[in-house]
Design a protein around this motif. Structure first.
Motif, PDB file in Angstrom:
ATOM      1  N   ARG A 212      37.528  41.209  51.679  1.00  0.00           N
ATOM      2  CA  ARG A 212      36.485  42.218  51.634  1.00  0.00           C
ATOM      3  C   ARG A 212      35.345  41.905  52.594  1.00  0.00           C
ATOM      4  N   PHE A 213      34.704  42.964  53.088  1.00  0.00           N
ATOM      5  CA  PHE A 213      33.517  42.788  53.912  1.00  0.00           C
ATOM      6  C   PHE A 213      32.316  42.417  53.038  1.00  0.00           C
ATOM      7  N   ASP A 214      31.265  41.930  53.690  1.00  0.00           N
ATOM      8  CA  ASP A 214      30.152  41.327  52.958  1.00  0.00           C
ATOM      9  C   ASP A 214      28.937  42.232  52.816  1.00  0.00           C
ATOM     10  N   ILE A 215      29.079  43.518  53.076  1.00  0.00           N
ATOM     11  CA  ILE A 215      27.981  44.450  52.879  1.00  0.00           C
ATOM     12  C   ILE A 215      28.518  45.687  52.189  1.00  0.00           C
ATOM     13  N   GLY A 216      27.718  46.273  51.325  1.00  0.00           N
ATOM     14  CA  GLY A 216      28.172  47.448  50.592  1.00  0.00           C
ATOM     15  C   GLY A 216      27.003  48.228  50.039  1.00  0.00           C
ATOM     16  N   THR A 217      27.300  49.060  49.062  1.00  0.00           N
ATOM     17  CA  THR A 217      26.307  49.951  48.472  1.00  0.00           C
ATOM     18  C   THR A 217      26.507  49.999  46.969  1.00  0.00           C
ATOM     19  N   VAL A 218      25.416  50.063  46.245  1.00  0.00           N
ATOM     20  CA  VAL A 218      25.487  50.216  44.792  1.00  0.00           C
ATOM     21  C   VAL A 218      25.851  51.658  44.460  1.00  0.00           C
ATOM     22  N   ALA A 219      26.835  51.836  43.589  1.00  0.00           N
ATOM     23  CA  ALA A 219      27.217  53.160  43.094  1.00  0.00           C
ATOM     24  C   ALA A 219      26.679  53.324  41.680  1.00  0.00           C
ATOM     25  N   ARG A 220      25.976  54.416  41.453  1.00  0.00           N
ATOM     26  CA  ARG A 220      25.437  54.721  40.122  1.00  0.00           C
ATOM     27  C   ARG A 220      26.304  55.795  39.476  1.00  0.00           C
ATOM     28  N   ILE A 221      26.805  55.518  38.286  1.00  0.00           N
ATOM     29  CA  ILE A 221      27.682  56.456  37.582  1.00  0.00           C
ATOM     30  C   ILE A 221      26.864  57.632  37.046  1.00  0.00           C
ATOM     31  N   GLU A 222      27.323  58.838  37.327  1.00  0.00           N
ATOM     32  CA  GLU A 222      26.638  60.044  36.870  1.00  0.00           C
ATOM     33  C   GLU A 222      27.470  60.861  35.880  1.00  0.00           C
ATOM     34  N   GLU A 223      28.793  60.848  36.051  1.00  0.00           N
ATOM     35  CA  GLU A 223      29.673  61.602  35.154  1.00  0.00           C
ATOM     36  C   GLU A 223      30.963  60.828  34.941  1.00  0.00           C
ATOM     37  N   LEU A 224      31.528  60.995  33.739  1.00  0.00           N
ATOM     38  CA  LEU A 224      32.830  60.413  33.409  1.00  0.00           C
ATOM     39  C   LEU A 224      33.717  61.483  32.791  1.00  0.00           C
ATOM     40  N   GLY A 225      35.006  61.364  33.039  1.00  0.00           N
ATOM     41  CA  GLY A 225      35.967  62.276  32.431  1.00  0.00           C
ATOM     42  C   GLY A 225      37.325  61.628  32.420  1.00  0.00           C
ATOM     43  N   THR A 226      38.328  62.361  31.996  1.00  0.00           N
ATOM     44  CA  THR A 226      39.688  61.849  32.005  1.00  0.00           C
ATOM     45  C   THR A 226      40.586  62.817  32.763  1.00  0.00           C
ATOM     46  N   THR A 227      41.574  62.258  33.456  1.00  0.00           N
ATOM     47  CA  THR A 227      42.516  63.076  34.209  1.00  0.00           C
ATOM     48  C   THR A 227      43.811  62.309  34.394  1.00  0.00           C
ATOM     49  N   ASP A 228      44.918  62.894  33.963  1.00  0.00           N
ATOM     50  CA  ASP A 228      46.241  62.306  34.160  1.00  0.00           C
ATOM     51  C   ASP A 228      46.316  60.853  33.703  1.00  0.00           C
ATOM     52  N   GLY A 229      45.752  60.555  32.558  1.00  0.00           N
ATOM     53  CA  GLY A 229      45.814  59.204  32.022  1.00  0.00           C
ATOM     54  C   GLY A 229      44.866  58.218  32.666  1.00  0.00           C
ATOM     55  N   ALA A 230      43.971  58.702  33.502  1.00  0.00           N
ATOM     56  CA  ALA A 230      43.002  57.835  34.168  1.00  0.00           C
ATOM     57  C   ALA A 230      41.588  58.309  33.838  1.00  0.00           C
ATOM     58  N   VAL A 231      40.622  57.485  34.194  1.00  0.00           N
ATOM     59  CA  VAL A 231      39.217  57.839  34.014  1.00  0.00           C
ATOM     60  C   VAL A 231      38.672  58.334  35.344  1.00  0.00           C
ATOM     61  N   ALA A 232      38.095  59.516  35.335  1.00  0.00           N
ATOM     62  CA  ALA A 232      37.478  60.078  36.532  1.00  0.00           C
ATOM     63  C   ALA A 232      36.001  59.703  36.537  1.00  0.00           C
ATOM     64  N   VAL A 233      35.574  59.106  37.635  1.00  0.00           N
ATOM     65  CA  VAL A 233      34.185  58.662  37.772  1.00  0.00           C
ATOM     66  C   VAL A 233      33.526  59.422  38.912  1.00  0.00           C
ATOM     67  N   ILE A 234      32.402  60.027  38.632  1.00  0.00           N
ATOM     68  CA  ILE A 234      31.592  60.684  39.652  1.00  0.00           C
ATOM     69  C   ILE A 234      30.258  59.942  39.722  1.00  0.00           C
ATOM     70  N   GLY A 235      29.854  59.577  40.925  1.00  0.00           N
ATOM     71  CA  GLY A 235      28.593  58.853  41.071  1.00  0.00           C
ATOM     72  C   GLY A 235      27.991  59.085  42.432  1.00  0.00           C
ATOM     73  N   SER A 236      26.996  58.277  42.759  1.00  0.00           N
ATOM     74  CA  SER A 236      26.343  58.395  44.059  1.00  0.00           C
ATOM     75  C   SER A 236      25.876  57.024  44.521  1.00  0.00           C
ATOM     76  N   GLY A 237      25.811  56.858  45.835  1.00  0.00           N
ATOM     77  CA  GLY A 237      25.337  55.609  46.408  1.00  0.00           C
ATOM     78  C   GLY A 237      23.825  55.503  46.314  1.00  0.00           C
TER      79      GLY A 237
END
Length: 213
Positions: free
Chosen positions: A57-82
């Motif tokens: 992995r590279f050594d720089i990134g961005t914090v993601a803040r979770i705004e919405e959660l849901g479920t889809t096809d047996g997985a968790v859908a996460v919507i957020g923003s940097g």
């Protein structure tokens, strides 16, 4: 901080949508949602894949803040923003999910004297998106809205520009808004020139890219 290595770059003030199904990342979500707001770091994978671990992995990134959660096809859908950019100081053991010691990077300071650069960058980015859309599918429309705050808009223009991961990573490392905007202009112009050189004077239907007509 809990970390989610991905095959793409997340910029501050840009949306992120994830479909989480691996056990380690489901465990990560369970952990970060103990706090409010739920946040995790996103970094670009240098080598390897998103699934299964063992990636570099590279050594720089961005914090993601979770705004919405849901479920889809047996997985968790996460919507957020940097939100804030981070530098990875040290990776710790990946069990039960990737984690790292990180340092938050300072926000880039806006000055009104940067406005001509921002105006030029916005014009070039939108024009290049419109050109690219003639030949390939692009996530963003050339008329997509950006924020009224010029510092926020600068990052959003970097996020919508039709650039590759390594160009985006370079922009994410910017230490000033003039540097960010200048390189955004240069890289977007180069991307447009590459597109023109690749496709030449061909029309969208000339190489099997049907127009639907």
């Amino acid at each position: 901080m809990a970390m989610f290595p991905l095959g793409s770059v997340l910029f501050p003030h840009m949306p992120i949508a994830l479909r989480v199904f691996e056990e380690r990342y489901l465990a990560m979500l369970s952990a970060v949602l103990q706090d409010e707001p739920g946040e995790f770091g996103v970094v670009l994978i240098e080598r390897g894949s998103e699934v299964g671990g063992g990636d570099r992995r590279f050594d720089i990134g961005t914090v993601a803040r979770i705004e919405e959660l849901g479920t889809t096809d047996g997985a968790v859908a996460v919507i957020g923003s940097g939100t804030t950019r981070i530098a990875v100081d040290r990776w710790v053991d990946d069990g039960p999910f990737p984690q790292a010691e990180v340092t938050e990077l300072a926000d880039l300071e806006w000055k009104d004297e940067y406005l001509p650069l921002l105006t030029q960058a916005e014009s070039i980015v939108r024009r290049t998106i419109a050109r690219a859309a003639e030949f390939v599918e692009h996530r963003w429309s050339p008329d997509v809205a950006v924020d009224d705050d010029p510092a926020v808009a600068s990052w959003q223009l970097a996020g919508i520009a039709p650039l590759g991961d390594m160009d985006q990573l370079e922009l994410l490392r910017s230490t000033s808004l003039p540097q960010l905007l200048t390189r955004l202009i240069d890289l977007t112009v180069e991307a447009g020139e590459t597109l023109t050189a690749t496709w030449g004077d061909e029309k969208p239907g000339d190489s099997g890219w049907g127009t639907g007509a």
